[in-house]
Structure formats: structure tokens, C-alpha cells
Design an enzyme around this catalytic site. Structure first.
Site, short mmCIF file in Angstrom:
data_model
loop_
_atom_site.label_atom_id
_atom_site.label_comp_id
_atom_site.label_asym_id
_atom_site.label_seq_id
_atom_site.Cartn_x
_atom_site.Cartn_y
_atom_site.Cartn_z
N SER A 766 -27.68 11.10 6.97
CA SER A 766 -26.32 11.16 7.69
C SER A 766 -25.91 9.75 7.88
O SER A 766 -25.39 8.99 6.97
CB SER A 766 -26.74 11.97 8.95
OG SER A 766 -25.47 12.43 9.51
N ASP A 840 -23.64 21.98 3.36
CA ASP A 840 -23.39 21.17 4.68
C ASP A 840 -22.55 21.44 5.51
O ASP A 840 -21.47 21.66 5.11
CB ASP A 840 -23.53 19.83 4.15
CG ASP A 840 -23.78 18.97 5.36
OD1 ASP A 840 -23.68 19.04 6.52
OD2 ASP A 840 -24.29 17.51 5.32
N HIS A 874 -27.02 20.36 6.34
CA HIS A 874 -27.22 19.06 6.58
C HIS A 874 -28.59 18.57 6.50
O HIS A 874 -28.82 17.57 5.99
CB HIS A 874 -26.64 18.68 8.00
CG HIS A 874 -26.56 17.35 8.41
ND1 HIS A 874 -25.57 16.53 7.50
CD2 HIS A 874 -26.93 16.45 8.91
CE1 HIS A 874 -25.65 15.43 7.95
NE2 HIS A 874 -26.37 15.12 9.00
#
Length: 922
Positions: A766, A840, A874
């Protein structure tokens, strides 16, 4: 800061598990030609979605015609175990990492524990490690920020438990023999486990195994008698179908639950018109300023609105433990139903139109009402309008009454807060928030009473009684937080500040107050008598210091501020922390002499175990004895190292080395540095010690620590503070500070003789992926390669803020562009591996971010590889996805880190543009 719920006790599912699929595999294999049956035997088989039918490549791939698929439209793919690729790195199908990594990831997880309200029974909730990717391939709708499983009327991708056992916690503090819950269906998938208020029953939902022909089994509610351990089905299909998209059920009293169900009147799902009714139009002719982050899975058109109505509308039903049912209220989109402490009222929250195409459902119009237990309407607390215009700045909030909840210290009183600045932190207001309370029952000629006012943003209330409650407020811009002590029932007592500190200053944290259970089943401030005989709070603190965390328990006199330490963690070898107050089931004041605590204890080599500590003799009894999850790494070495950045900021990191490693004897190792930058307002606070050298090394399914088993040294969590003191914005010097932090970390591990300076890889997930790309651009001399997972690389695609950045692209254009690796893709000269989930849904990290960055890298001749994991979000949860991710990472590290000296950029041995979608042909 503190949850407002008045009743606690529900257990939540923590990990997905691997469902049984052996019968299904046999069923599908029976339909295949003989040659394909033989291929099936070549590897471990799992279900994957039909859209990957066109697999080509190695001999272990399968190509299945649509006619050969079951009604659930799946096919079979074999996992490759040898990790083989052709010369340019292309692969076919999912791959498996080396055995030493696989064994750690597949290790059985420790059960989750749930204590009864009376603290005399413990549920052991069994779970499996990772689900098959087939579980992610089920039908899924993306509506208003939610992901919905239309077959089950539930959220998609839900995890579950596989079994429940009950242990009696005996007076001596030891566990009695396990009693497995009997009567459950075979291979049941268990969710939403919670105790009844009187602790005599446990409720949970069950999702049975799917039929071979693909018919969903739907959900049912079950009840288990704690004394006998016998479970029985309470309600379920076909008579009643559950709808658990927002809430499955909640306890009303000892004998009754309120359940969210599918209305009997619901027909078939609305069909999308083949011909559009007209164009999709959004308008801002009023010139409103509306800024929002890059939310995903939003409603797109009228058909989506109709689908949202269809799948989220529920009928509330009261169900007694003898199976009798009573519908209450009319069908609506109920998001929460919470019983009052005296069990006579229900606090009911629901959503309604108009909806929005630019914000998720949490900002849709919301109605909050009070009903009687039988569903009779009492009054409306608020009906909040659509909230599309909440500022992107920190401490922004919704207009109107928010945080409506029951007071846990009263039988049936409500409290809520209202912003006086319109929810906009840029508006000066004093007070900024006002906290109100009123009775649930309508009383003539009465108005809500003010119980607190805050000049910072209200952060929550912890209730004690009419003479004592704590009110929290904070302000992100200054990192200031204050705790007030108030007397809710006595207006003559002036509120006073108990604590006033910076949220970044962990050394000044006095701890959080512990709560105790009342006879109403609620939780309020635990108060004990100190050595002076005065009522004191019980503060549970992390004990942050320059030497690391040393948790403690203090008696705190709220009148004098005097602290009396009654317990502190061992410092030399172990890390201990308070897990629960076990002597909290009575209404009388507690004393130190009858104190009973559940303590978690761990060390670098010993996993956390629970112990019961009893006063006054301080007797300690071990409660659990969980096995070491990865004994092959039992003797790994962990050290928190400290070093300074060139500007004098104190930095630190956790250095792990493999079992048996000695730098002087064994020399340097290849190293993986895994990090995540954070913003600070103070250099001193940024340099404070966080963590403990004595905690156990927990290794997740995609953790960098897995490479300890491959002979790597791991520098985990090196601090990368991005500091903006005073009026300075931290991100205006993001690159400068990031590179300086990385340089200091590399210098330190090289100085220690642990890392080979030519074999240091950097990685992150991330915002850590964003960091990795920036470091390869601006500090290529430090790292041999990088791994970026689920990152965002072009900040112009997140124009209304990201992370803690509150300025828009148009307010800080130079910063946005300078921070964006996409803009400097031509400067990437070291190999970079990009991994991203194809689904995601995290705000800001669209899959497109990796796809476009990869295209920019490839267009400039960079050594790069893009791996898209089908069906993953994610974070990655499917076993095949996780294993393939680890295989890709290991391959990258072996090729570009372990062998970095032999294969440097420009050698002609690059991957230069491999695009891989796991599960598909390269």
C-alpha cells in the site's frame, strides 16, 4: 477513540478458512476426459472461476469446456509446486513458493478465544488458515461501497470458524476439559458467535456446505446450551431467510434475539434494462464545493440503486429461544438494532433514499429511532440528510446528531453529539461539539440535557456513574488530545482536565481505563479503592519508554492525580500485557484484594499464552498452552536497533536474523527491508521508542519475515518519519526525508556487518509500495531491487488527498507531482516487482495504479514485472493467490537480490516487461 456500544460480547471472525472441496473435485473430475483426469492427479486441486477457462501452457494446466462445468460455473486448476518458468519468467497457472515458506503459511492457526460474560467459561473458536480462491469466485455485487454475496444475502468474502469447544475456567485458574459443541452440521461454516447476556447460551449463524449442483444452502441461526454443549437450529430457510449484509442478529434479553431477515414480499432481483432509459447525468450548477476521496464500488446508475434496495432491505423479526417468531416494524434498510440496558427499548438505525453516486452508503440519509421491545414506535432521534459535502480534512464530520447510543450506566437513556461548526474543522467555533443526553421514554416539557462541550473534536465518552465519566477530544492538526472528567448527574461540578498531551508522545500516555460489567450487562469504568481508601480508576498502559514498552496497571486517584502501580510487566525476557479484567461481574466496588486479571505473556521465542493472576497473593496460573506455530524458526534472533538520521532524528527498526546466525562467523546476508512511512509534527516524538524487544515474532501469510526461512536478514518496520513541524507541511519534504531515513537504515545494517550492501532489497504494501517505488527512483544506490504490493503511484489520480495529506492537487500541485513515482518512471533503474489484487477496493489504490505505472516503466525500458491476482482485494486471502504472491516475491529476491552481484542492471538478463496475471497464461 472509544467505542460507544453499551453492550459487548459478540465474537467476530478473524481469519478466513479453507473449506472442504474434496467431493466437489471428485464430481468435476468424473466429467473430464481420461487424459485430463491424469493431469488432475499431478497436483493439489482447487476450484477457480470459469473466466480463467482459457488456460494454456504446461502439462498440468486444464482446459474445460463450458458444458463440463457444474451449475456454479467452476473449473479445476492444478497448483504448480516446482516454481518452474521459461527463460523470460513467464508462468502458467498459480505457483507454489519453496517448501520452507509453504510450511509456515499452512501452519494451523491458534484458536480465537471468547470469554463468557461471567468470565467462568471460554469458547475456543477453531479456524483454518487460508480459504481457496474458489471462495472468492462466488457471485459478488459491488454496491455503495459494499461487496455483497447475492446467493446468501450477506457480505461476500466472509471468514468463518470451523468448530466450537467450551472450557470451564476452574477456580484454580486452570482449564477444565474441552466440551465440543455437538449437533452441528458436517463442515459447518460458523459466523457471528455471541454469548447471551446471562451466559447460559451461545448464538451463531451457520452456512452449510454447498450442494454439488451449486444450490446455496443459505444461512441459519443456531443456539447452543452452554451447560450441555448441545446445539440446535433456531431459525432458517425455507421458513425464514437471513439477511446479514449489515447485521445478522443481536440479543434483546436473555431469551430473545432480533434477527434481520429477507422480507416475505421480496420477489426476484431487478433486471438491468437492455436499453438504457437515458444518459447518466450528474450536475453541480449550484457551484457547490464537494470534495471526496477516491471511493470504490459506488452506485453507478438507477439499476444499482434498485439492486441496493433489493438486497439490503430487511424485515426485523423477534425470535425467542423456543423458536417463536414475531415480525416488528416495516421492511427497511436497517443497519443496526441495539437493545437498551434494561431490555425494554430498541435503538434502530436505517438508511433511505436519496442515494449517491459519489460516496458510499455510510453517508446516505440515516434515520435513528427508538422503539419499544415489541416494535412499537416511540420517537425519532434524527433523520440525517445525504452527506456528500463532508470536508476531506481530518476532524471533519457529519452535520446533525451523530454517535447516538445507549448510556451504559442508565437503564434506558441515550446520548449523542452534535457539531457546532457544521462538521468543518476550518470553521472556528467554541464549543466545537456538544454532547447531549435524554431518556428513551417521551417525557412532556423536557429537552435534551447538555452533559459536555468540547473545543476540539469530540472523541467519545467512557461512562462510570452519575458522579464520574470521562470525555475525550482531539485535534489532528496539532496532534493534541485531552481527557476531561465530568459528573453527568451534577451540573454544579465543573468539568476538569485529567490529561492533556500529544497523541504522538507515547511516553506521556498514562493508560486507558479498564471497564467492568454491570448487572445490566453493560460495561462502565472499573473503580477500585487505593491504599488511602479512595475510589480510583484502573489504568492499563503500554508503558512506552526509551527501553521499549513495559505494560503496567495503575490505580489512579482522579481527585489528586496520585498513581499507585499494582502490576508491571517483566522486562528482562518476557513481554506481558493485561488482556481482560476477570473479576468484573459484580456491581459492588472492586478492591485490590479481589482483583483477578487475565495476562498475556510472550517472549521472542515463545508464542503468547494466557495466565490468570489473582490478588492479594499474586498467584499466577497458566491457562493456555498453544504450540509454537513455526518451530523451525523458534530460535530466530530479534533486536530493536537504534540509529540517527542525518538531521539528528532518532530512528529505529526491528532486525531479524535466521536461527543460529552469527555475523562474525557467517558473514553478511542478503536483506529485505520492509517499511511504511508515517507523518509526524515533532522530531522528538517521531524518535520515540515504539514496541518491545521481547514480543513474539508473529508471521502473517504474506509477511516479510517468511524469508528468514530462506536465509535472509529482515529489517522490519524501519521508521520512515515524514515530519512537518509548526506550519510546515510534512509532504513538502517527503522525498528528502524518505531518502535520509533509508540511507540511515542501510548504513546501520552495513555497519553491523549483517547486510551485504549490494544485496539489500526494499519492499512494502500500500503506502509502503508507494515508498518503495520512490526509493528506487531517488536512492537507487541503496537497493538492488524492490517489491511493491497494492500501491498507488500517480497522486494526480487521488486529487482530493491521500494518507494524511489534506491539501488537494490544485492546492499543492508541486508536492503531488514530486511525490508521484509515475512522473519519474524513466528514472527507475533497479528491478521492481509490482503485485496488485484485480479487485482492490481500497480508496486510492485502484488496480489501474499498478497497471499504468507498469506501462510507464515498460515504456521507458525499466526492469519490471506486474502480477495481477484475480479476485483479490487490497490484501490477499485466497491460498492460491497468497502462495503465488510469495512465489513471485521469492523468485524476484533470488534473482535480483541473492544473485545481485552477478546480474546487475544492463547485463541483458532482465525481465523487461513481463505481465503476469496469476491463474492466466503469461
Amino acid at each position: 477513540m472509544y467505542a460507544a456500544s453499551s453492550k459487548l460480547g459478540s465474537s467476530v471472525c478473524l481469519l478466513s478458512t479453507l473449506s472442504s472441496h474434496g467431493k466437489w473435485v471428485h464430481h468435476v473430475a468424473a466429467t473430464l476426459p481420461q487424459q485430463q483426469k491424469q493431469r488432475l492427479k499431478s497436483g493439489w486441486v482447487v476450484g477457480v472461476p470459469r473466466r480463467f477457462v482459457s488456460l494454456r501452457g504446461s502439462g498440468t494446466s486444464l482446459r474445460v469446456a463450458p458444458a463440463q462445468l457444474s451449475a456454479r460455473r467452476r473449473l479445476v486448476v492444478a497448483l504448480q509446486g516446482n516454481g518452474s518458468t521459461n527463460g523470460d519468467g513467464a508462468v502458467s497457472g498459480y505457483q507454489l513458493p519453496p517448501k520452507e515458506i509453504r510450511e509456515i503459511v499452512d501452519a494451523p492457526p491458534i484458536p480465537a478465544l471468547s470469554f463468557s460474560p461471567k468470565r467462568d467459561e471460554i469458547l475456543f473458536l477453531e479456524r483454518r488458515s487460508l480459504p481457496p480462491v474458489a471462495d472468492l469466485a462466488k457471485p459478488e455485487l459491488k454496491l455503495a461501497g459494499l461487496r455483497i454475496d447475492p446467493d446468501y444475502n450477506s457480505r461476500s468474502r466472509t471468514s468463518f470458524y470451523t468448530g466450537i469447544s467450551i472450557h470451564k475456567l476452574l477456580d484454580e485458574g486452570i482449564l477444565g476439559p474441552a466440551r465440543s459443541i455437538a449437533g452441528l452440521p458436517e463442515d459447518a461454516k460458523i459466523n457471528s458467535v455471541s454469548w447471551s447476556p446471562d451466559a447460559r447460551h451461545v448464538a451463531f449463524s451457520i452456512r452449510g456446505i454447498e450442494e454439488e449442483e451449486g444450490v446455496p444452502s443459505l444461512l441459519s441461526i443456531w443456539i447452543a446450551d452452554v451447560k450441555s454443549g448441545q446445539a440446535r437450529r433456531l431459525i432458517g430457510p425455507p421458513q425464514i431467510r437471513l439477511n446479514t449484509i449489515f447485521q445478522s442478529y443481536s440479543w434483546v434479553d436473555d431469551e430473545t434475539i432480533v434477527v434481520s431477515t429477507v422480507p416475505d414480499s421480496r420477489g426476484k432481483p431487478p433486471k438491468k434494462p437492455l436499453t438504457p432509459a437515458g444518459p447518466k447525468i450528474q450536475s453541480n450548477e449550484q457551484k457547490l464545493v464537494i470534495q471526496n476521496r477516491t471511493y470504490q464500488d459506488l452506485l453507478k446508475d438507477k439499476h444499482d440503486e434498485d439492486l441496493f434496495d433489493y438486497y439490503t432491505t430487511v424485515q426485523l423479526v423477534l425470535v425467542t429461544l423456543d423458536g417463536k417468531t414475531q415480525p416488528i416494524g416495516s421492511p427497511a434498510i436497517y443497519t443496526s438494532v441495539d437493545s437498551s440496558p434494561d431490555c425494554n427499548f430498541l435503538l434502530v438505525e436505517s438508511l433511505h433514499r436519496p442515494y449517491s453516486f459519489i460516496v458510499p452508503c455510510g453517508r446516505f440519509p440515516e434515520r435513528v429511532e427508538v422503539w419499544r421491545k415489541n416494535g412499537e414506535f416511540v420517537k425519532e432521534i434524527c433523520d440525517l440528510p445525504l452527506a456528500e459535502d463532508i470536508s476531506i480534512a481530518s476532524n471533519s464530520t457529519r452535520k446533525g446528531r451523530r454517535g447516538v447510543n445507549w448510556r451504559p450506566d442508565k437503564p434506558a437513556s441515550l446520548y449523542w453529539v452534535e457539531a457546532q461548526d457544521g462538521g468543518d474543522p476550518k470553521v472556528d467555533a467554541s464549543p466545537r461539539d456538544i454532547v447531549y443526553t435524554e431518556l428513551a421514554e417521551i417525557v412532556a416539557n423536557t429537552e435534551p440535557q447538555i452533559i459536555a462541550q468540547t473545543d476540539l473534536r469530540y472523541g467519545g465518552t467512557v461512562w462510570g456513574d452519575e458522579s464520574l465519566a470521562l470525555v475525550y477530544e482531539s485535534w489532528y492538526k496539532t496532534r493534541r488530545t485531552r481527557t476531561w472528567i465530568i459528573a453527568p448527574g451534577d451540573k454544579s461540578v465543573e468539568p476538569r482536565i485529567l490529561f492533556d498531551r500529544s497523541t504522538e508522545d507515547v511516553y506521556s500516555d498514562a493508560g486507558s481505563p479498564m471497564l467492568r460489567r454491570t448487572s445490566l450487562g453493560t460495561y462502565v469504568l472499573a473503580q477500585l479503592k487505593n491504599s488511602d481508601g479512595k475510589r480510583s480508576l484502573l489504568l492499563n498502559g503500554s508503558g512506552a519508554s526509551p527501553e521499549g514498552y513495559v505494560p503496567f496497571l495503575d490505580l489512579f486517584d482522579t481527585e489528586t492525580g496520585k498513581k499507585e502501580r499494582i502490576w508491571e510487566s517483566e522486562k528482562e525476557k518476557y513481554f506481558e500485557s493485561v488482556a481482560a479484567l476477570m473479576s468484573d461481574q459484580v456491581d459492588a466496588d472492586l478492591s485490590v484484594d479481589n482483583l483477578k486479571l487475565l495476562i498475556s505473556k510472550e517472549s521472542q521465542i515463545d508464542p503468547p499464552q494466557y495466565y490468570l493472576r489473582k490478588w492479594p497473593e499474586q498467584k499466577v496460573t497458566q491457562v493456555t498452552n498453544f504450540p509454537h506455530p513455526y518451530p523451525q524458526l523458534r530460535n530466530l534472533k530479534k533486536e530493536i536497533i537504534k540509529y540517527k538520521r542525518s538531521d539528528g532524528v532518532q530512528l529505529m527498526a526491528t532486525l531479524y536474523t535466521p536461527p543460529g546466525y552469527e555475523p562474525l562467523r557467517d558473514g553478511t546476508l542478503p536483506m529485505l527491508m520492509w517499511a511504511y512511512p508515517r507523518e509526524f509534527k515533532s522530531k522528538d516524538n517521531a524518535g520515540q521508542m515504539r514496541g518491545s524487544p521481547n514480543t513474539f515474532a508473529g508471521i502473517g501469510s504474506t509477511s516479510a519475515l517468511l524469508w528468514l526461512a530462506r536465509g535472509f536478514a529482515i529489517l522490519d518496520g524501519p521508521t520512515m518519519p515524514i515530519i512537518g513541524e509548526g506550519d510546515e507541511e510534512a509532504n513538502d519534504r517527503y522525498v528528502e526525508q524518505l531518502v535520509a531515513s533509508a540511507q540511515a537504515a542501510v548504513d546501520e545494517v552495513v555497519r553491523r556487518g549483517v547486510a551485504d550492501p549490494k544485496k539489500i532489497a526494499v519492499g512494502g504494501h500500500s503506502y509502503g509500495a508507494f515508498m518503495t517505488a520512490n526509493l528506487l527512483i531517488h536512492a537507487p544506490h541503496l537497493f538492488c531491487c524492490g517489491i511493491s504490493r497494492s500501491g498507488a503511484y500517480n497522486r494526480t489520480l487521488t486529487p482530493f488527498g491521500f494518507q494524511s495529506e489534506e491539501r488537494t492537487l490544485w492546492e499543492a500541485q508541486k508536492t503531488y507531482i514530486e511525490m508521484s513515482p509515475f512522473m519519474l518512471a524513466d528514472k527507475v533503474k533497479k528491478p521492481i516487482l509490482l503485485i496488485h489484487g484485480e479487485e482492490d477496493n481500497n480508496a486510492g489504490t485502484l488496480t489501474m495504479q499498478s497497471e499504468r505505472f507498469y506501462a510507464a516503466l515498460k515504456g521507458n525500458g525499466a526492469q519490471c514485472r506486474l502480477v495481477l491476482l484475480p479476485l483479490e482485494s487490497h490484501g490477499y486471502s485466497g491460498r492460491e493467490s497468497v502462495m503465488h504472491c510469495l512465489w513471485e516475491m521469492d523468485r524476484w529476491l533470488q534473482k535480483y537480490c541473492v544473485n545481485a552481484a552477478d546480474e546487475m542492471p544492463g547485463s541483458g538478463k532482465s525481465l523487461n516487461g513481463d505481465l503476469i496475471s496469476a491463474g492466466k497464461q503469461a
